[in-house]
Motif scaffolding. Structure first.
Motif, PDB file in Angstrom:
ATOM      1  N   PRO A  65     -80.213  10.943  -8.106  1.00 44.50           N
ATOM      2  CA  PRO A  65     -81.475  11.677  -7.917  1.00 44.50           C
ATOM      3  C   PRO A  65     -81.405  12.735  -6.808  1.00 44.50           C
ATOM      4  CG  PRO A  65     -81.903   9.319  -8.109  1.00 44.50           C
ATOM      5  CD  PRO A  65     -80.409   9.499  -8.020  1.00 44.50           C
ATOM      6  N   TYR A  66     -80.395  12.660  -5.968  1.00 44.58           N
ATOM      7  CA  TYR A  66     -80.262  13.603  -4.852  1.00 44.58           C
ATOM      8  C   TYR A  66     -79.285  14.744  -5.145  1.00 44.58           C
ATOM      9  CZ  TYR A  66     -82.777   9.866  -2.638  1.00 44.58           C
ATOM     10  OH  TYR A  66     -83.724   8.910  -2.347  1.00 44.58           O
ATOM     11  N   ARG A  67     -78.765  14.785  -6.375  1.00 45.83           N
ATOM     12  CA  ARG A  67     -77.854  15.875  -6.754  1.00 45.83           C
ATOM     13  C   ARG A  67     -78.580  17.207  -6.559  1.00 45.83           C
ATOM     14  NH1 ARG A  67     -73.173  16.256  -9.744  1.00 45.83           N
ATOM     15  NH2 ARG A  67     -73.317  14.079 -10.427  1.00 45.83           N
ATOM     16  N   GLY A  68     -77.880  18.179  -5.964  1.00 47.08           N
ATOM     17  CA  GLY A  68     -78.463  19.495  -5.750  1.00 47.08           C
ATOM     18  C   GLY A  68     -79.258  19.620  -4.457  1.00 47.08           C
ATOM     19  N   LYS A  69     -79.361  18.522  -3.728  1.00 46.74           N
ATOM     20  CA  LYS A  69     -80.062  18.562  -2.442  1.00 46.74           C
ATOM     21  C   LYS A  69     -79.041  18.557  -1.302  1.00 46.74           C
ATOM     22  CE  LYS A  69     -84.271  16.211  -3.920  1.00 46.74           C
ATOM     23  NZ  LYS A  69     -85.091  17.406  -3.978  1.00 46.74           N
ATOM     24  N   VAL A  70     -79.473  19.001  -0.139  1.00 45.92           N
ATOM     25  CA  VAL A  70     -78.680  18.853   1.078  1.00 45.92           C
ATOM     26  C   VAL A  70     -79.049  17.477   1.629  1.00 45.92           C
ATOM     27  CG1 VAL A  70     -78.311  19.708   3.422  1.00 45.92           C
ATOM     28  CG2 VAL A  70     -78.648  21.321   1.534  1.00 45.92           C
ATOM     29  N   LEU A  71     -78.050  16.678   1.961  1.00 47.51           N
ATOM     30  CA  LEU A  71     -78.302  15.311   2.431  1.00 47.51           C
ATOM     31  C   LEU A  71     -77.873  15.144   3.884  1.00 47.51           C
ATOM     32  CD1 LEU A  71     -76.820  13.319  -0.601  1.00 47.51           C
ATOM     33  CD2 LEU A  71     -79.173  14.114  -0.278  1.00 47.51           C
ATOM     34  N   LEU A  72     -78.684  14.433   4.642  1.00 49.13           N
ATOM     35  CA  LEU A  72     -78.303  13.971   5.968  1.00 49.13           C
ATOM     36  C   LEU A  72     -78.364  12.457   5.897  1.00 49.13           C
ATOM     37  CD1 LEU A  72     -77.456  14.841   8.823  1.00 49.13           C
ATOM     38  CD2 LEU A  72     -79.871  14.629   9.478  1.00 49.13           C
ATOM     39  N   ILE A  73     -77.187  11.825   5.923  1.00 50.45           N
ATOM     40  CA  ILE A  73     -77.072  10.374   5.761  1.00 50.45           C
ATOM     41  C   ILE A  73     -76.805   9.772   7.137  1.00 50.45           C
ATOM     42  CG2 ILE A  73     -75.784   8.518   4.635  1.00 50.45           C
ATOM     43  CD1 ILE A  73     -75.159  10.555   2.366  1.00 50.45           C
ATOM     44  N   VAL A  74     -77.632   8.781   7.518  1.00 54.00           N
ATOM     45  CA  VAL A  74     -77.609   8.249   8.878  1.00 54.00           C
ATOM     46  C   VAL A  74     -77.634   6.732   8.854  1.00 54.00           C
ATOM     47  CG1 VAL A  74     -78.738   8.364  11.134  1.00 54.00           C
ATOM     48  CG2 VAL A  74     -79.068  10.235   9.507  1.00 54.00           C
ATOM     49  N   ASN A  75     -76.754   6.094   9.651  1.00 51.08           N
ATOM     50  CA  ASN A  75     -76.876   4.651   9.837  1.00 51.08           C
ATOM     51  C   ASN A  75     -77.836   4.428  11.008  1.00 51.08           C
ATOM     52  OD1 ASN A  75     -74.523   5.589  11.485  1.00 51.08           O
ATOM     53  ND2 ASN A  75     -74.395   3.453  12.116  1.00 51.08           N
ATOM     54  N   VAL A  76     -78.922   3.743  10.728  1.00 45.91           N
ATOM     55  CA  VAL A  76     -80.026   3.615  11.677  1.00 45.91           C
ATOM     56  C   VAL A  76     -80.196   2.178  12.166  1.00 45.91           C
ATOM     57  CG1 VAL A  76     -81.275   5.611  10.741  1.00 45.91           C
ATOM     58  CG2 VAL A  76     -81.679   3.341   9.775  1.00 45.91           C
ATOM     59  N   ALA A  77     -80.939   2.031  13.267  1.00 45.00           N
ATOM     60  CA  ALA A  77     -81.253   0.711  13.817  1.00 45.00           C
ATOM     61  C   ALA A  77     -82.531   0.823  14.632  1.00 45.00           C
ATOM     62  CB  ALA A  77     -80.108   0.193  14.689  1.00 45.00           C
ATOM     63  N   SER A  78     -83.312  -0.244  14.629  1.00 43.22           N
ATOM     64  CA  SER A  78     -84.623  -0.191  15.278  1.00 43.22           C
ATOM     65  C   SER A  78     -84.618  -0.637  16.732  1.00 43.22           C
ATOM     66  CB  SER A  78     -85.635  -1.005  14.475  1.00 43.22           C
ATOM     67  OG  SER A  78     -85.202  -2.334  14.319  1.00 43.22           O
ATOM     68  N   LYS A  79     -83.515  -1.182  17.211  1.00 43.43           N
ATOM     69  CA  LYS A  79     -83.476  -1.650  18.595  1.00 43.43           C
ATOM     70  C   LYS A  79     -82.304  -1.044  19.358  1.00 43.43           C
ATOM     71  CE  LYS A  79     -85.841  -5.976  17.553  1.00 43.43           C
ATOM     72  NZ  LYS A  79     -87.090  -5.283  17.533  1.00 43.43           N
ATOM     73  N   CYS A  80     -82.099   0.248  19.150  1.00 43.28           N
ATOM     74  CA  CYS A  80     -80.965   0.971  19.708  1.00 43.28           C
ATOM     75  C   CYS A  80     -81.477   2.017  20.692  1.00 43.28           C
ATOM     76  CB  CYS A  80     -80.220   1.653  18.549  1.00 43.28           C
ATOM     77  SG  CYS A  80     -78.873   2.740  19.004  1.00 43.28           S
ATOM     78  N   GLY A  81     -80.664   2.383  21.650  1.00 43.28           N
ATOM     79  CA  GLY A  81     -81.032   3.439  22.576  1.00 43.28           C
ATOM     80  C   GLY A  81     -81.281   4.765  21.875  1.00 43.28           C
ATOM     81  N   PHE A  82     -80.708   4.934  20.685  1.00 45.03           N
ATOM     82  CA  PHE A  82     -80.889   6.164  19.920  1.00 45.03           C
ATOM     83  C   PHE A  82     -82.054   6.069  18.927  1.00 45.03           C
ATOM     84  CE2 PHE A  82     -76.234   6.291  20.908  1.00 45.03           C
ATOM     85  CZ  PHE A  82     -76.297   7.360  21.781  1.00 45.03           C
ATOM     86  N   THR A  83     -82.729   4.924  18.876  1.00 42.12           N
ATOM     87  CA  THR A  83     -83.823   4.726  17.920  1.00 42.12           C
ATOM     88  C   THR A  83     -84.875   5.831  17.970  1.00 42.12           C
ATOM     89  OG1 THR A  83     -83.446   2.344  17.865  1.00 42.12           O
ATOM     90  CG2 THR A  83     -85.617   3.098  17.153  1.00 42.12           C
ATOM     91  N   PRO A  84     -85.199   6.403  19.143  1.00 39.39           N
ATOM     92  CA  PRO A  84     -86.168   7.506  19.151  1.00 39.39           C
ATOM     93  C   PRO A  84     -85.756   8.696  18.280  1.00 39.39           C
ATOM     94  CG  PRO A  84     -85.947   6.603  21.355  1.00 39.39           C
ATOM     95  CD  PRO A  84     -84.876   5.949  20.500  1.00 39.39           C
ATOM     96  N   GLN A  85     -84.486   8.743  17.853  1.00 35.43           N
ATOM     97  CA  GLN A  85     -84.067   9.812  16.941  1.00 35.43           C
ATOM     98  C   GLN A  85     -84.786   9.729  15.594  1.00 35.43           C
ATOM     99  OE1 GLN A  85     -79.891  10.616  16.467  1.00 35.43           O
ATOM    100  NE2 GLN A  85     -79.505  10.531  18.667  1.00 35.43           N
ATOM    101  N   TYR A  86     -85.384   8.578  15.284  1.00 32.07           N
ATOM    102  CA  TYR A  86     -86.188   8.489  14.062  1.00 32.07           C
ATOM    103  C   TYR A  86     -87.228   9.615  14.044  1.00 32.07           C
ATOM    104  CZ  TYR A  86     -85.005   4.015  11.749  1.00 32.07           C
ATOM    105  OH  TYR A  86     -84.399   3.016  11.022  1.00 32.07           O
ATOM    106  N   ALA A  87     -87.829   9.909  15.199  1.00 33.53           N
ATOM    107  CA  ALA A  87     -88.850  10.965  15.270  1.00 33.53           C
ATOM    108  C   ALA A  87     -88.247  12.315  14.899  1.00 33.53           C
ATOM    109  CB  ALA A  87     -89.466  11.018  16.661  1.00 33.53           C
ATOM    110  N   GLY A  88     -87.067  12.619  15.420  1.00 33.23           N
ATOM    111  CA  GLY A  88     -86.397  13.877  15.108  1.00 33.23           C
ATOM    112  C   GLY A  88     -85.946  13.948  13.666  1.00 33.23           C
ATOM    113  N   LEU A  89     -85.472  12.824  13.129  1.00 39.48           N
ATOM    114  CA  LEU A  89     -85.060  12.791  11.721  1.00 39.48           C
ATOM    115  C   LEU A  89     -86.259  13.040  10.814  1.00 39.48           C
ATOM    116  CD1 LEU A  89     -82.652   9.721  11.850  1.00 39.48           C
ATOM    117  CD2 LEU A  89     -81.980  12.116  11.487  1.00 39.48           C
ATOM    118  N   GLU A  90     -87.380  12.420  11.153  1.00 40.38           N
ATOM    119  CA  GLU A  90     -88.599  12.609  10.359  1.00 40.38           C
ATOM    120  C   GLU A  90     -89.072  14.057  10.448  1.00 40.38           C
ATOM    121  OE1 GLU A  90     -91.774  11.889   7.794  1.00 40.38           O
ATOM    122  OE2 GLU A  90     -89.914  10.774   8.110  1.00 40.38           O
ATOM    123  N   ALA A  91     -89.024  14.648  11.635  1.00 39.79           N
ATOM    124  CA  ALA A  91     -89.435  16.046  11.809  1.00 39.79           C
ATOM    125  C   ALA A  91     -88.532  16.971  10.992  1.00 39.79           C
ATOM    126  CB  ALA A  91     -89.409  16.428  13.288  1.00 39.79           C
TER     127      ALA A  91
END
Length: 162
Positions: A24-50
């Motif tokens: 279903p994502y053919r033809g799209k640009v993809l940013l694939i990320v391994n995420v976690a909810s209790k990580c020091g980088f978790t606030p990046q969820y806000a940037g990914l959503e933006a």
């Protein structure tokens, strides 16, 4: 894995437990990320959503793959992950079931991503949560980003691919 296997042939499981390919994502640009909810980088969820909200209409899909391989920073089940992402960061981009990104149980998608774009000093290993892979519209993995690379700084690489 077959040499000719496309990223779109990869079978994944949604956070809701549905199996699908990335077709279903053919033809799209993809940013694939391994995420976690209790990580020091978790606030990046806000940037990914933006990033997702800014470019979704132009063909960007951010795909989140929870991973619990780094310091047990994603201990939750699918419902807890969905709730955390929704309530804390208003995540609207597609989220998938937990995967392993290193070791003998590495998900085939991550095997493909890591072999296409090696990390520091040619290493394939994912070093931590929020490692990001940018895939162009034809399914080619064009860039790998360290966990410290912010989603905001990736926008300059996404723009020309759209």
């Amino acid at each position: 894995m077959q040499e000719s296997q496309s990223i779109y042939d990869m079978e994944v499981t949604t956070l809701e437990g549905e199996r699908q390919t990335l077709e279903p994502y053919r033809g799209k640009v993809l940013l694939i990320v391994n995420v976690a909810s209790k990580c020091g980088f978790t606030p990046q969820y806000a940037g990914l959503e933006a990033l997702y909200r800014s470019y979704h209409d132009r063909g960007l899909a951010v795909l989140g793959f929870p991973c619990d391989q780094f310091g047990h920073q994603e201990p939750g089940n699918a419902e807890e992950i969905r709730s955390f992402c929704s309530l804390t960061y208003q995540v609207s981009f597609p989220m998938f079931a937990k995967v392993e990104v290193n070791g003998p149980e590495t998900h085939p998608l991550y095997r493909l991503l890591k072999s296409a774009q090696k990390g520091l000093l040619g290493s394939e290993a994912i070093k931590w949560n929020f490692t990001k892979f940018l895939v162009n519209r034809t399914g080619e993995v064009v860039q790998r980003y360290a966990p410290t690379t912010t989603p905001e700084s990736i926008a300059q690489d996404v723009e020309p691919l759209l």
